[in-house]
Design an enzyme around this catalytic site. Structure first.
Site, PDB file in Angstrom:
ATOM      1  N   GLY A 197       0.568 -23.512 -16.381  1.00 27.43           N
ATOM      2  CA  GLY A 197      -0.800 -23.990 -16.164  1.00 27.43           C
ATOM      3  C   GLY A 197      -1.717 -23.444 -17.229  1.00 27.43           C
ATOM      4  N   GLY A 225      -4.971 -19.336 -12.653  1.00 31.36           N
ATOM      5  CA  GLY A 225      -4.612 -18.464 -11.546  1.00 31.36           C
ATOM      6  C   GLY A 225      -3.129 -18.203 -11.435  1.00 31.36           C
ATOM      7  CB  SER A 234       5.290 -23.077 -20.793  1.00 29.83           C
ATOM      8  OG  SER A 234       4.953 -23.089 -19.428  1.00 29.83           O
TER       9      SER A 234
END
Length: 609
Positions: free
Chosen positions: A445, A450, A519
């Site tokens: 993400g 988070g 990523s």
């Protein structure tokens, strides 16, 4: 039967390639009456004040005629009393170099044009090197527009010497240099009175007699299988084109990579049954017993060909995006398409000097040497020995566009020196000892989504439930294992590659591994999935960019907006969202405790032994 010559015309923009071939066809009376009439009518509206514009015979696209340049590859078929010809008129503009390479891949001979007023320029050198890369061994240098320099012999000799210097290391079999005027027809179909100092043949007579036969006589038969033909239960044949040697009924052949042996029961050439067939013929082979053969396999009589999964190659990069080590593509060799990775760039080639230059990335139209690893062992050969099994293309896994073409130099048998060492204590033993299924929870993400906080809480919860875990956090890994890597595309790709390998080793140790990395690239996550295997569990923390930027705990987004940080995901570098993650969560919709509950509940479904 007349011999066939396949040749290509190439050179820089406006060097006169289309005009040269058009004038040749016109003067040799190789046009139909309606073609000749159409050419004369079209020329009245052309750019030559009503005089015949011979380039219109080959420049068929409206954009080509408007701009006076070649864009696409134009193929022409013609025959004379001595020979049949297929010519590919290719574009000279650097933007269309990929089209020129396509034409060169089919040619036995290349006609490279240079403008006598300009001489050998960068694009001339690029095209000459591409022709050499594609295995073209015969070159004609047509020094065009000699009329504009008064057919000056000294200038011609200067261009000739420059070209010989350029090609001295190309391993060519023949070079013929001819002074021509494509517009006026000098030395096109017959010798010109304007060049009494040139004692060679005119262009067309030279093409009619040049010997371009290739010595392809090999002791072994080789045929890549293109299709398995099974019209009914009584017949199973393997179809393809013979790329080396010959085969006859009764011959014993080996099916690669399975290494099974069988004898040839029958050979079909189109719809005729024949006793033997040779190189260049498309055939259907029926064997006397069932063997494991499918598209991409190879039938051969050679007993010394081994499969490999790593090779060195020379490539022409044709993609608008840069080539960086670690990026994955589909590799097409012969009839086989297989995932592969560009492991390293050995060097790129200076177009002007031919010198090898160290490079970390390759841009469009550059030539380079690199090492490519395949996902499994397949059968291939060096380009020098076998063009069909020694040439390849790289296909972008997302767009399906051809990114590069290249030739194989040699197989690299690293497996002869390095092999996986099996241990008595296996992954299964370690997993059983810990009472769990070792998986990798791959959190991905945007920065600020988070994922680090969430992965930390998930690990705490799993440990409290008695599971054995290890958390690999992006920042922590960057401070240790990967501190030598940058944050450009090259560094990001290698960062993820290393993490995938470490996660796999930890899974082998029986541990549940949690990774928390941005990523951002789909192909890198796909690579990680291939390395880790079925243990890979993708968790997409899909918190929107706006929310991530509002959080901006480290102030990174603010600095990225101010252009103080380069290649920052979501701002100056893209994030490719997962298409089918195993688990997805938007942390802006949950409290931390509820988000942890949800993730752990989903993860437990994968952890039962």
């Amino acid at each position: 039967m007349k011999s066939l010559l396949k040749f290509i015309t190439c050179g820089s923009v406006d060097d006169g390639k289309s005009t040269l071939i058009g004038h040749m066809l016109y003067d040799a009376k190789l046009l139909f009456a309606d073609q000749e009439k159409a050419l004369e009518l079209d020329s009245k509206l052309g750019s030559r004040g009503g005089e015949i514009d011979y380039s219109l015979l080959l420049d068929g696209l409206l954009a080509e005629r408007e701009q006076g340049i070649t864009i696409d590859v134009a193929y022409r078929y013609f025959t004379t009393d001595y020979r049949s010809f297929i010519v590919a008129d290719t574009p000279g503009h650097e933007e269309y170099t990929r089209n020129m390479a396509v034409g060169a891949s089919f040619a036995d001979l290349a006609i490279i044009l240079v403008d006598a007023t300009k001489g050998v320029i960068t694009q001339t050198k690029r095209h000459a090197r591409i022709c050499a890369l594609m295995g073209v061994k015969h070159i004609v240098l047509a020094v065009n527009k000699m009329d504009l320099i008064g057919f000056n012999q000294a200038r011609f000799n200067e261009i000739r010497d420059d070209f010989f210097q350029l090609t001295k290391d190309f391993s060519l079999e023949s070079i013929q240099i001819i002074p021509v005027s494509a517009t006026n027809g000098d030395n096109i179909t017959k010798s010109s009175e304007n060049t009494p100092w040139y004692d060679g043949l005119a262009l067309l007579p030279y093409l009619e007699q040049v010997d371009v036969r290739k010595d392809k006589e090999q002791q072994f038969f080789m045929m890549p299988v293109q299709r398995v033909s099974r019209p009914d239960h009584t017949f199973r044949g393997f179809q393809g084109q013979i790329e080396a040697g010959a085969v006859a009924v009764g011959d014993e052949v080996i099916a690669l990579p399975s290494n099974e042996k069988a004898k040839v029961k029958s050979i079909l050439l189109t719809d005729r049954e024949v006793q033997c067939a040779s190189i260049g013929q498309p055939i259907t082979v029926q064997l006397d017993r069932e063997v494991d053969v499918s598209r991409g396999c190879v039938l051969t009589t050679a007993d010394n060909i081994e499969g490999a999964d790593l090779f060195s190659a020379q490539i022409l990069w044709m993609d608008d995006t840069k080539l960086v080590p670690g990026k994955q593509y589909f590799v097409k060799i012969g009839t086989k398409i297989i995932p592969g990775t560009v492991l390293s760039i050995q060097h790129k080639v200076d177009i002007n000097t031919g010198q090898h230059i160290q490079a970390e990335q390759i841009v469009k139209n550059e030539l380079a040497s690199c090492e490519i690893a395949l996902s499994e062992k397949i059968v291939f050969d060096s380009f020098e020995r076998n063009e069909a099994l020694g040439s390849f293309i790289l296909i972008d896994r997302v767009t399906n566009m051809t990114s590069s073409c290249g030739v194989i130099l040699q197989a690299l048998h690293h497996a002869h020196n390095i092999s996986w060492q099996n241990t008595d204590i296996t992954r299964e033993v370690r997993a059983s000892q810990k009472g769990q299924s070792p998986v990798t929870l791959w959190f991905t993400g945007l920065s600020g989504s988070g994922k680090s906080t969430l992965s930390n809480e998930v690990e705490k919860r799993l440990v409290s439930l008695g599971y054995h875990t290890m958390l690999l956090d992006g920042d922590n890994v960057r401070l240790g294992l990967n501190k030598d890597l940058g944050f450009d595309e090259v560094g990001r790709v290698e960062n993820i590659r290393r993490i995938a390998e470490v996660a796999k080793l930890m899974n082998d140790g029986g541990l549940i591994t949690l990774t928390s990395f941005i990523s951002p690239f789909e192909q890198d996550r796909s690579y990680a999935k291939r390395v880790i295997g079925d243990a890979y569990i993708e968790i997409y923390v899909s918190t929107p960019l706006q929310v991530c930027e509002e959080r901006d705990v480290k102030g990174l987004y603010k600095r990225a907006r101010a252009e103080e940080i380069q290649h920052f995901t979501g701002i100056s570098s893209p994030y490719e969202a997962p298409r089918n993650p195993h688990i997805e969560i938007d942390t802006s919709d949950y409290s931390l405790e509820d988000a942890t509950d949800y993730i752990v509940k989903e993860v437990l479904k994968f952890l039962s032994l």
